[in-house]
Design an enzyme around this catalytic site. Structure first.
Site, PDB file in Angstrom:
ATOM      1  CD  GLU A 226      -0.663 -10.101   2.432  1.00 60.66           C
ATOM      2  OE1 GLU A 226      -0.254  -9.299   3.293  1.00 60.66           O
ATOM      3  OE2 GLU A 226      -0.360 -10.014   1.233  1.00 60.66           O
ATOM      4  CE  LYS A 228      -4.629  -1.950   8.626  1.00 61.91           C
ATOM      5  NZ  LYS A 228      -3.717  -1.642   9.755  1.00 61.91           N
ATOM      6  NE  ARG A 233       3.592  -1.086   4.545  1.00 58.08           N
ATOM      7  CZ  ARG A 233       2.793  -0.468   3.673  1.00 58.08           C
ATOM      8  NH1 ARG A 233       1.804   0.299   4.088  1.00 58.08           N
ATOM      9  NH2 ARG A 233       2.974  -0.650   2.369  1.00 58.08           N
ATOM     10  NE  ARG A 248       1.668   5.248   6.127  1.00 51.47           N
ATOM     11  CZ  ARG A 248       0.361   5.249   6.344  1.00 51.47           C
ATOM     12  NH1 ARG A 248      -0.198   4.290   7.036  1.00 51.47           N
ATOM     13  NH2 ARG A 248      -0.390   6.225   5.886  1.00 51.47           N
ATOM     14  CE  LYS A 399      -6.788   1.887   6.010  1.00 47.86           C
ATOM     15  NZ  LYS A 399      -5.783   2.736   6.683  1.00 47.86           N
TER      16      LYS A 399
END
Length: 529
Positions: A226, A228, A233, A248, A399
């Site tokens: 996907e 980033k 977050r 987050r 990532k």
């Protein structure tokens, strides 16, 4: 008040989070219930409105010590903090006032209805009866911002360690609406004013930066890929008709995003979903620079809601109708997520970002290179069989960020750091060319080695031209390559642009000020971005 002052001193002399936590625990072990509550209120931004204007305090102090206005302002410029300037200028105390923190806060709140003369009498009496450090805290409580090096998370961790209560529950309890005069300390910690079971989030699953060639990851079809996204977050919790949004950083941010709450009420099912809060308009992701306008606001105006609408890209589901899904494979969780979103009429602000299709690892390179055009930071690579684990686990989630943008700029200002670097110039301001002069483009605080910082500090000491408080203007001679994640037009900056996460990539000793970029070349990056 003395105990609270001692706590502030203990916090400010260390950069270690563990030491700050121990200092907080020691304070909570000895302070009264009301003082503990006020301490939490102050550290979480629940301080009452300022009852005394800063301009009054400047005038009163200058008159007391018989300083002309220009000299007071020069002192203020050198020190850089009004509360500290007042402390340094005021005469020695003539008596001793010994009140608790809660007594002081009650007196400060009572000032709201007083006349200017009555407020002056109160402040002058306090100044004459407090020691230096007590005066400093008093000045910050009554007339200025109270910024101490303790995050809400550090405060919560201290309370959790002392009480044994879950940190997330404590975060919910102290961030929510509560009144110092209506709760006991224990009642606040136990969350008697909240229903924590409805809001309880899960620990976030995190990714490592990709550190190996793609070919070493195995078969491409074993991975879900996907974009980033460059947002905040978040975890959305919906249980029994109640909706909570957690960052987050383990902070409740529900009130900051009313359009998300409104859209989520259309869902019939209960769930916990993980995803990204983004500035989203006309089905396009805006820059993080736009999203920043929406962050940390107690009230979001109608104008701001229309100018910077917010959306949520959901990419995982952790709980569905009270069933914990975290041990299931990602591929199966994706099915639950799609079922959830298919069950309701979705608002434009709620979306499931698509899974990217590719057949070879080579093809993924070109997809990643195009991420910036969508205002994405790169790609996320996730094992289809991976569970939603706690924290980071190497091999499951990676990532893969795009390379940063870079420019060459010259240093024009420098300021000393704090803590162990308080004797060195570590905070720098950089400029690029504009017409026949220079214009500030960014500030940066990281990227140099200790040896390079020492070299730059020696240069600043020898080549300082002017000083403005703690800031030094230096000869524009040292050139650095500045890296950053994104760039956008900005009306707030004199240069007309804002850089996202600027930092020093390297010291360009091979270049002079004649070689730095112009503001025109910098702005051209916006089109490329």
């Amino acid at each position: 008040m003395k105990d609270f002052v001692s706590l502030i001193n203990a916090i400010e002399i260390t950069n270690k989070t563990t030491a700050k936590i121990e200092a907080l625990i020691a304070y909570f072990d000895t302070a009264s219930d009301k003082d503990k509550l006020w301490c939490i209120a102050i550290f979480t931004g629940k301080r009452p409105p300022r009852p005394v204007k800063s301009s009054w305090m400047k005038h009163w102090c200058a008159a007391l010590v018989e300083l002309p206005e220009w000299l007071f302002l020069e002192c203020y410029s050198t020190v850089g903090d009004l509360g500290e300037t007042l402390v340094l200028l005021l005469p020695e105390p003539t008596h001793q006032i010994d009140l608790s923190l809660s007594d002081w806060m009650t007196a400060i709140i009572d000032l709201k209805s007083k006349t200017e003369a009555e407020k002056k009498a109160f402040v002058m009496h306090a100044w004459s009866g407090l020691q230096l450090q007590e005066r400093l805290i008093f000045n910050k409580l009554i007339g200025g911002s109270f910024r101490i090096g303790v995050s809400k998370k550090t405060l919560v961790n201290a309370l959790a360690k002392r009480s044994g209560i879950d940190a997330n529950q404590l975060m919910h309890s102290i961030i929510g609406h509560w009144d110092v005069h209506a709760l006991t300390f224990e009642a606040l910690l136990e969350g008697q004013h909240i229903n924590y079971d409805n809001s309880k989030p899960y620990p976030f699953c995190l990714a490592y930066a990709l550190e190996k060639p793609l070919l070493e990851l195995g078969a491409p079809d074993a991975w879900q890929v996907e974009y980033k996204w460059d947002g905040i977050r978040g975890q959305i919790v919906k249980r029994h008709g109640e909706i909570y949004i957690w960052s987050r950083g383990e902070e409740l941010v529900t009130q900051q995003f009313p359009e998300l709450v409104k859209a989520l009420t259309d869902f019939k099912d209960d769930f916990v979903i993980d995803g990204e809060i983004l500035a989203l308009k006309n089905n396009s992701v805006l820059l993080f620079n736009d999203l920043q306008k929406r962050l940390n606001r107690k009230h979001v105006s109608k104008q701001l809601l229309e100018a910077v609408p917010v959306g949520f890209y959901a990419y995982d589901i952790l709980e569905y109708n009270a069933q914990d899904l975290r041990t299931m494979a990602l591929e199966k969780r994706r099915g639950y997520l799609e079922t959830l979103f298919a069950s309701s009429t979705l608002s434009e602000c709620l979306k499931i970002p698509p899974v990217l299709r590719f057949k070879t690892w080579e093809a993924l390179h070109s997809i990643r290179d195009g991420a910036r055009r969508l205002n994405a930071e790169g790609l996320m690579l996730k094992q289809k069989e991976s569970s939603y684990h706690v924290g980071r686990k190497k091999g499951d989630w990676w990532k893969w960020k795009i390379a940063p943008l870079t420019i060459d700029a010259v240093m024009i200002y420098a300021q000393k750091g704090s803590g162990r670097r308080s004797s060195k110039y570590t905070d720098y301001t950089f400029a690029v060319k504009k017409d026949d002069g220079l214009v500030i483009i960014a500030k940066a605080y990281s990227g140099l080695t200790d040896k390079e910082i020492s070299e730059v500090s020696k240069f600043v000491t020898k080549n300082a031209i002017e000083k403005f408080g703690p800031v030094r203007t230096v000869k524009p001679e040292l050139v650095f390559e500045i890296a950053f994640e994104g760039i956008a037009l900005s009306k707030r900056h004199k240069s007309g642009v804002a850089l996202r996460f600027p930092r020093i990539k390297r010291w360009r000793r091979d270049k002079t000020v004649e070689d730095i970029d112009t503001i025109a070349t910098v702005k051209r990056l916006i089109k490329a971005y």
